[in-house]
Design a protein around this motif. Sequence first.
Motif, PDB file in Angstrom:
ATOM      1  N   TYR A 166      23.881 -26.737  24.639  1.00  0.00           N
ATOM      2  CA  TYR A 166      22.938 -25.625  24.586  1.00  0.00           C
ATOM      3  C   TYR A 166      21.536 -26.118  24.896  1.00  0.00           C
ATOM      4  O   TYR A 166      20.760 -25.466  25.597  1.00  0.00           O
TER       5      TYR A 166
ATOM      6  N   SER B  24      32.831 -21.228  24.562  1.00  0.00           N
ATOM      7  CA  SER B  24      31.948 -20.938  23.432  1.00  0.00           C
ATOM      8  C   SER B  24      31.661 -22.211  22.639  1.00  0.00           C
ATOM      9  O   SER B  24      30.544 -22.395  22.144  1.00  0.00           O
TER      10      SER B  24
ATOM     11  N   LEU C 140      37.174 -19.436  24.134  1.00  0.00           N
ATOM     12  CA  LEU C 140      36.902 -20.286  22.974  1.00  0.00           C
ATOM     13  C   LEU C 140      36.330 -21.626  23.429  1.00  0.00           C
ATOM     14  O   LEU C 140      35.317 -22.097  22.888  1.00  0.00           O
TER      15      LEU C 140
ATOM     16  N   ILE D  82      27.169 -15.364  19.880  1.00  0.00           N
ATOM     17  CA  ILE D  82      26.694 -16.720  20.114  1.00  0.00           C
ATOM     18  C   ILE D  82      25.182 -16.791  20.092  1.00  0.00           C
ATOM     19  O   ILE D  82      24.601 -17.702  19.495  1.00  0.00           O
TER      20      ILE D  82
ATOM     21  N   ARG E 130      22.970 -19.035  17.695  1.00  0.00           N
ATOM     22  CA  ARG E 130      22.019 -20.016  18.207  1.00  0.00           C
ATOM     23  C   ARG E 130      20.588 -19.613  17.936  1.00  0.00           C
ATOM     24  O   ARG E 130      19.746 -20.431  17.633  1.00  0.00           O
TER      25      ARG E 130
ATOM     26  N   ILE F 182      28.759 -24.036  23.613  1.00  0.00           N
ATOM     27  CA  ILE F 182      27.487 -23.475  23.187  1.00  0.00           C
ATOM     28  C   ILE F 182      27.297 -23.666  21.686  1.00  0.00           C
ATOM     29  O   ILE F 182      26.191 -23.872  21.208  1.00  0.00           O
ATOM     30  N   LEU F 183      28.424 -23.586  20.980  1.00  0.00           N
ATOM     31  CA  LEU F 183      28.323 -23.764  19.534  1.00  0.00           C
ATOM     32  C   LEU F 183      27.873 -25.188  19.208  1.00  0.00           C
ATOM     33  O   LEU F 183      27.132 -25.418  18.265  1.00  0.00           O
ATOM     34  N   PHE F 184      28.316 -26.159  20.039  1.00  0.00           N
ATOM     35  CA  PHE F 184      27.786 -27.512  19.860  1.00  0.00           C
ATOM     36  C   PHE F 184      26.380 -27.550  20.430  1.00  0.00           C
ATOM     37  O   PHE F 184      26.149 -27.125  21.559  1.00  0.00           O
ATOM     38  N   ARG F 185      25.507 -28.049  19.652  1.00  0.00           N
ATOM     39  CA  ARG F 185      24.091 -28.009  20.005  1.00  0.00           C
ATOM     40  C   ARG F 185      23.791 -28.674  21.354  1.00  0.00           C
ATOM     41  O   ARG F 185      22.961 -28.174  22.134  1.00  0.00           O
TER      42      ARG F 185
END
Lengths: 516, 516
Positions: free
Chosen positions: A71, A62, A59, B172, B176, A65-68
Motif C-alpha cells: 500500500y 486485497s 482475496l 479496504i 487503510r 493492500i491489507l499488508f502495509r
Amino acid sequence: MNGKKGRIEIDVFAANIRPPECGKSSGSGGRNLAKRVWEFCKDDPGRVTFSFKVGLAVLLVSLLILFRASYEVFGTNIVWAILTVAIMFEYTVGATFNRGFNRALGSLLAGILAIAVGQVAIRTGHIAEPVIIGFTIFIIGALTSFIKQWPSLTPYEHGFRVILFTYCLIIISGYRMGHPIGTALNRLYAIAIGGAVTLVVNVSIFPIWAGEQLHKELVKSFETVADSLQECVGRYLDEDGQENSEFSKKVMDEFPDEPAFKRCRLTLNSSAKLDSLANSAKWEPPHGNFRHFFYPWSEYVKVGAVLRHCAYEVMALHGCLHSEIQAPHNLRSAFEPEIREAGNDAAELVRSLGKDISNMTRSQPASLLKKVHNSTERLQRSIYMHSYLLTSPSEPLNADTKPSLKPQLSSSNSDLSKRLAEYEGMKKFSESEGTTESYHETMKKQQRRLHSWPSCDIGGFEEEAVGVDLPTKLTALESTTALSLATFASLLIEFVARLDHLVEAVDELANLARFA
Amino acid sequence: MNGKKGRIEIDVFAANIRPPECGKSSGSGGRNLAKRVWEFCKDDPGRVTFSFKVGLAVLLVSLLILFRASYEVFGTNIVWAILTVAIMFEYTVGATFNRGFNRALGSLLAGILAIAVGQVAIRTGHIAEPVIIGFTIFIIGALTSFIKQWPSLTPYEHGFRVILFTYCLIIISGYRMGHPIGTALNRLYAIAIGGAVTLVVNVSIFPIWAGEQLHKELVKSFETVADSLQECVGRYLDEDGQENSEFSKKVMDEFPDEPAFKRCRLTLNSSAKLDSLANSAKWEPPHGNFRHFFYPWSEYVKVGAVLRHCAYEVMALHGCLHSEIQAPHNLRSAFEPEIREAGNDAAELVRSLGKDISNMTRSQPASLLKKVHNSTERLQRSIYMHSYLLTSPSEPLNADTKPSLKPQLSSSNSDLSKRLAEYEGMKKFSESEGTTESYHETMKKQQRRLHSWPSCDIGGFEEEAVGVDLPTKLTALESTTALSLATFASLLIEFVARLDHLVEAVDELANLARFA
C-alpha cells in the motif's frame, strides 16, 4: 414486467439447462430453492469452482493492500488491482486472456496518450491547459464511442471503454495532482498486479478451457440434432392425426412433450455461443487434448454452421408434424418402415460423426453414409411405386393398372404392398361405412379449421370460389393432405442430402485438427 | 486470428448493415476508408450523435473536476464520476437507465454491507480485523460470482460485478484510511453525479429510444420476410434447374445473389436483439408515438417470435430452391401462375401487417387474408387436378382416364391444362428425341451427384441395390423430383396457414398498444 419473455432470452444465451421455474419460489420455499441450487451446481460443477476462484483472486489482491508494504509503495492506486480482478475474471481461460488483453492494451495506449497530451498542455500555460485537456477529453470520448460501433471492432468494445476512462483519469489526476507519469505508472502496475493474480488463479486452479467447452458444445449439438430427428420421425409415425386441432393453441408454445426439439431449437440459436467460445479458445495455449498450436477452432464454428443447416431441415420436419394439413394416419403407417429406417439411419450417422469428434478419432463414415443412402433410396422407391396413393384418392384405383410395377417389388416391398392393400381396404371401409373417425370427417374438420380464422368472414370467400362445388374442394384438400406425406419424405431426403456436406465438414475438421 | 469468422458473429449481432469488407484496406486506402466511414455514418446518423453525446458527457464530468471547487469537496473519489459515465453511457435511453439501475443499486447495497461489516470488524481488535475483512471479501467474491450465473439473474451480471468491487474498495479504504462511511458516501455522490450527467445528456440531446428501435426493427423484419418469400418463389420459378450442380460449392455460402434471403437469415437470428431492445424499452418513460405507461413491449417480442415461425417456412422454401433434388423447369412453369399468385398474395399480407404496425393503425387484414386463402386454394386445386403429373411419370397417362376432372376446370384452369399439355408434349419430345438437355440426362446427372460423395465407394452400394435395375431407380428418382414441386407447394401452403397466427398476434398487439 414480463418475466416470462425475459427468461426465454436467458434460456438461449446463458444456460442450456434451466433450473425448473427458477424465480418462482413458493410454498415449501427454502427447501425447494436449496434443491434447485443443488441441481444447478451438480449440473456443472465448474460454476462452483469458478465462484471460489473469483473469491480467492480478490482475496489475494486485497491481502496486498491489507499488508502495509504494498500500500505504501503504490498508494491509493492499488485499488485498481481489485477493479481489474473484478472486471477481468471470466469463466473460461480464453475469455480472461482476451479481457486482460483489452484492458492492458487499452490502459497502455490511454496512458501514453494522456502523458503526451499532459506534457504538451502543461507547456501552454495555466489558461490554455484546462481548455486543451477538456477538448481532448471530448475528442477521445467521441472517437472511442464512434470506433467501437464499427462492426469488426465490436468485440473490443471493452477496450475502448478502458481507453476512455483511463485517459480521463490520468490526465485529470495529472492536472490536479501534478504528476501524470507517476499516476499512470502506478495505475499500470496495479492493473498488472490484478491481471497477474487473475491469470495465475484462473489458469492454475481447475482451469475451465473455452476450447474444451466448444468441443463439448459441438458434440452435444450433434446428439441433439440426431435425437430430435428421431423424435420428430417417431412422433410423425405414432401420432393419430387428431391432436392437430390443438395446433392454434400451441403454435408458439414450448412443445413440452418434445424435449429433443426444444434442445434442437437452442442449437439453432447457439451460433453466437460457438462464435464467442471459438474467439476465446484462440487465446488459449495448447492444453488437454488440444496439443498443437493454432488448433483449428474456427473449423468447429464451420462444422456447427453446417450442422445448423441440417437442423433447419429438422425444423421443417417438425413444422410438418404440427402442420394444419396432415396426412391421414393410416397412410403414414403404410410407409412407416421406410420412413423410420431412413430416419434412424440418418440419426445414426449424425451420432457417429458426433462421437468421432468427441473421441477425436476418424472412423470411416462411408459405410454408414452408404446405409443412409440405401434406406433413403428405398423410401424414394416406395413412394414412387405407390405415388398413386398420394394423389387423386377419389379415383378408385384399379389394381390391374399397375401390373408393370408390382413384379419389380423386392421382398421388403411385397410386405409394403400388403400394408398398402390394408390401407386401401381401410379407406374404402371408412368411406362406405362412415365410422366415427372417418377419413372424410377428418378432412372436413381440417377444412373448417383452415377457413375458420376468427375475424375473417367466410361468406364472401365461399362466393368467390363459385363454380367449384364443395366435394371437389374437399377432394382437393384430401389430395393435399396426402401430399403432406410426400413433403415429409422429401424433407427427410433433403436432410440426408445435406448429411454429405456434414460428413465433408467433419472430415475437413479431422484433417486440420489431426484426429487420429 | 480468423478475422472472417469473427465478422460473421458481428454481422448477426452488431449491425444489419455491414460495410463491405471492412478491415481490408488496400490500394486506394485512405479514400476508400473515408468512403466506408461516410456510408457507415449515413446509414444510421444516430451513431454519430451517440459519439458526440458520450464526448459531451465525459467533458461535463471532467469540468467538475477541472474546477477546483468540486474536487476539494469530494476529493479523489470524484474520478468515479468519470468511470460511471464511461460504463453507464449506452446507445439507447432504456439500456442506459437499466445500466444505471444496476450500478446504483449495486453500489448502494455494497456500500451498506461494507460499512456494516467494517463497523463490526473494527470492534474485534487489530488482529481479528484484517482476518474478518479478508474472509468477507472472499465470501462476497464467491457469492456474487455464483449468483450471477443463475439463469434468471444473468441480465444483472454487471450489478454483481459492481457489488464485488465496490465492497472491496470501501472496506479496504476504510481499513487503510479509517473512514469507511466517508469513502462510501463520497463514492456514492460521485456515482450519482456521473449517473445524472449521463442521463441528462442521453435523454435531452437527440435521445435514441430503445422502444423506437424495437418498433422499426420489427417493421423491418416484416418487410424482410415478405421480400425473401417473393425472392424465393420468383427464383424457384425462374431458375432453369441447371444451376444446382453448383450446390455443393455454395452450401454454406452467402448466396450473394439473394440479398433478401441474407436479411431473412439475420431476422432469424434477431431474437436476442428484439429481446434486449424490449428489456431496455421497459425502462423508458412514455415518448414519441408510445404515449401510455406500461406500453406492451413484450408483445413486440411475441409478434417477432410468430414472424420467425413463418420465416422458418421461408428457410425451408429456400432449402427446396437449393435442394439437390429438383423438379424439372417445365413442370414448374406449368404451375407458375398459381404458385406466383399465392406467393405474391402472402407477401402482400405480410407487408400490409408490417405497414399497420409501422403506422400504428388497424387496417382490416381480413380481405387480404381471404385473398391469400383463395389463391392458396387455387394452388391446392390445380395441384390436385394435375397430381398425376407429379407422380409415376413413366406410365403413359391416357387422357381419357381423367374425364371427371376436366369439365370442372374454370377458365383459368383451362389455361393451365393448355400449359400442362405443352409440358407433356415437351417431355415426350425430349424423351424420344434425346435433346442435349433431355429430362433423363438431367436426372442421370442428379443421380450421379447424389451418389458421388467423394470418399464413399459406390461399388458396394450398387451391389446392395441388387434386384432393382437402373431404369427403375431412375424413374424412382424422377418421381421424387416431381414430388419436390409438391413439397414446395406444401411449404408455401403451410406458410399461408401460419399467417393466420401472425394476423392474430398483430391483432393482439394492436389491442394492447391501442392502435388507432
